[in-house]
Motif scaffolding. Structure first.
Motif, PDB file in Angstrom:
ATOM      1  N   PRO A  55       0.739  -1.144  -0.159  1.00 56.33           N
ATOM      2  CA  PRO A  55      -0.157  -0.113  -0.097  1.00 56.33           C
ATOM      3  C   PRO A  55       0.736   1.308  -0.034  1.00 56.33           C
ATOM      4  O   PRO A  55       0.320   2.341  -0.707  1.00 56.33           O
ATOM      5  CB  PRO A  55      -0.820  -0.143   1.280  1.00 56.33           C
ATOM      6  N   TYR A  56       2.068   1.274   0.389  1.00 58.98           N
ATOM      7  CA  TYR A  56       2.841   2.414   0.702  1.00 58.98           C
ATOM      8  C   TYR A  56       3.685   2.382  -0.962  1.00 58.98           C
ATOM      9  O   TYR A  56       4.389   3.500  -0.857  1.00 58.98           O
ATOM     10  CB  TYR A  56       3.730   2.433   1.582  1.00 58.98           C
ATOM     11  N   GLY A  57       3.785   1.274  -1.368  1.00 53.63           N
ATOM     12  CA  GLY A  57       4.492   1.381  -2.753  1.00 53.63           C
ATOM     13  C   GLY A  57       6.172   1.357  -2.567  1.00 53.63           C
ATOM     14  O   GLY A  57       7.139   1.911  -3.194  1.00 53.63           O
ATOM     15  N   GLY A 124       7.416  12.507   2.382  1.00 57.32           N
ATOM     16  CA  GLY A 124       8.091  11.346   2.965  1.00 57.32           C
ATOM     17  C   GLY A 124       8.313  11.184   4.182  1.00 57.32           C
ATOM     18  O   GLY A 124       8.551  10.088   4.958  1.00 57.32           O
ATOM     19  N   GLU A 125       8.220  12.125   4.929  1.00 58.00           N
ATOM     20  CA  GLU A 125       8.178  12.151   6.498  1.00 58.00           C
ATOM     21  C   GLU A 125       7.161  11.315   7.014  1.00 58.00           C
ATOM     22  O   GLU A 125       6.910  10.407   7.805  1.00 58.00           O
ATOM     23  CB  GLU A 125       8.218  13.247   7.175  1.00 58.00           C
ATOM     24  N   LYS A 126       5.751  11.678   6.224  1.00 55.69           N
ATOM     25  CA  LYS A 126       4.500  10.893   6.687  1.00 55.69           C
ATOM     26  C   LYS A 126       4.543   9.552   6.225  1.00 55.69           C
ATOM     27  O   LYS A 126       3.969   8.584   7.099  1.00 55.69           O
ATOM     28  CB  LYS A 126       3.428  11.976   6.047  1.00 55.69           C
ATOM     29  N   LEU A 127       5.169   9.207   4.939  1.00 56.32           N
ATOM     30  CA  LEU A 127       5.020   7.850   4.543  1.00 56.32           C
ATOM     31  C   LEU A 127       5.843   6.977   5.197  1.00 56.32           C
ATOM     32  O   LEU A 127       5.473   6.036   5.725  1.00 56.32           O
ATOM     33  CB  LEU A 127       5.435   8.010   3.091  1.00 56.32           C
ATOM     34  N   ILE A 128       7.148   7.497   5.632  1.00 55.20           N
ATOM     35  CA  ILE A 128       8.222   6.560   6.437  1.00 55.20           C
ATOM     36  C   ILE A 128       7.331   6.290   7.729  1.00 55.20           C
ATOM     37  O   ILE A 128       7.763   5.485   8.476  1.00 55.20           O
ATOM     38  CB  ILE A 128       9.546   7.028   6.345  1.00 55.20           C
ATOM     39  N   ALA A 134       4.089   0.034  10.400  1.00 59.03           N
ATOM     40  CA  ALA A 134       3.793  -1.180   9.756  1.00 59.03           C
ATOM     41  C   ALA A 134       4.743  -2.325   9.768  1.00 59.03           C
ATOM     42  O   ALA A 134       4.586  -3.379  10.178  1.00 59.03           O
ATOM     43  CB  ALA A 134       3.360  -1.142   8.277  1.00 59.03           C
ATOM     44  N   VAL A 135       5.948  -1.765   9.569  1.00 61.65           N
ATOM     45  CA  VAL A 135       7.248  -2.708   9.887  1.00 61.65           C
ATOM     46  C   VAL A 135       7.414  -3.256  11.078  1.00 61.65           C
ATOM     47  O   VAL A 135       7.748  -4.489  11.545  1.00 61.65           O
ATOM     48  CB  VAL A 135       8.501  -2.177   9.200  1.00 61.65           C
TER      49      VAL A 135
END
Length: 163
Positions: A55-57, A124-128, A134-135
């Motif tokens: 979902p995050y690509g 990028g900050e939001k995504l990571i 999730a990880v």
């Protein structure tokens, strides 16, 4: 439609349990190898990783680069290559892809006029941030058979092989 009768010349299929047992090979010789065990564990973790990062690509290397930049703003390409043990040409295309997705940006390095520092954008900050959560959960799920102490020991032992 009538069922064919069983004759003395035809054999019924073995029960599933018996068939599964006969399909199982003696793997003790392989289980004595670090590489075999590391690979089997890696297959579990990487499968979960691919599923949960879709979902995050993000692929594993994308996640690693973004996570390192989140915790080391302004890192250079050289530092990323050294840390992740990847070749510079491979990182160039990865950085270009992350840049085109609006996840990172290049800025002049404050101490080295020849170098460029890489920084996460707000996106990028939001995504990571979300991906790291999730990880963390997938790692908990993948190592659910281990106690917290066993998990810490496993990580420490694996790190002794490459640090």
């Amino acid at each position: 439609m009538p069922r064919p009768s069983k004759s003395s010349s035809t054999k019924a299929a073995p029960p599933a349990a018996a068939n599964a047992k006969s399909d199982r090979l003696d793997t003790r010789v392989l289980e004595a190898f670090v590489g075999y065990n590391a690979r089997r564990a890696w297959l579990i973790v990487s499968s979960l990783f691919a599923e949960r990062m879709a979902p995050y690509g993000l692929k594993q290397i994308d996640f690693s680069v973004l996570s390192l930049l989140a915790h080391n703003p302004g890192a250079t390409s050289r530092q990323l290559c050294n840390t992740l043990d990847i070749l510079p040409p491979n990182l160039v295309s990865l950085v270009a892809t992350l840049d085109s997705r609006g996840l990172i940006e290049r800025r002049p390095h404050p101490h080295d006029g020849r170098a460029v520092g890489l920084h996460l954008t707000e996106a990028g900050e939001k995504l990571i941030g979300e991906a790291e959560q999730a990880v963390t959960q997938l790692e908990t799920d993948a190592s659910a058979r281990l106690t917290a102490r066993e998990r810490e020991t496993l990580i420490r032992l694996l790190q002794k092989m490459y640090l």
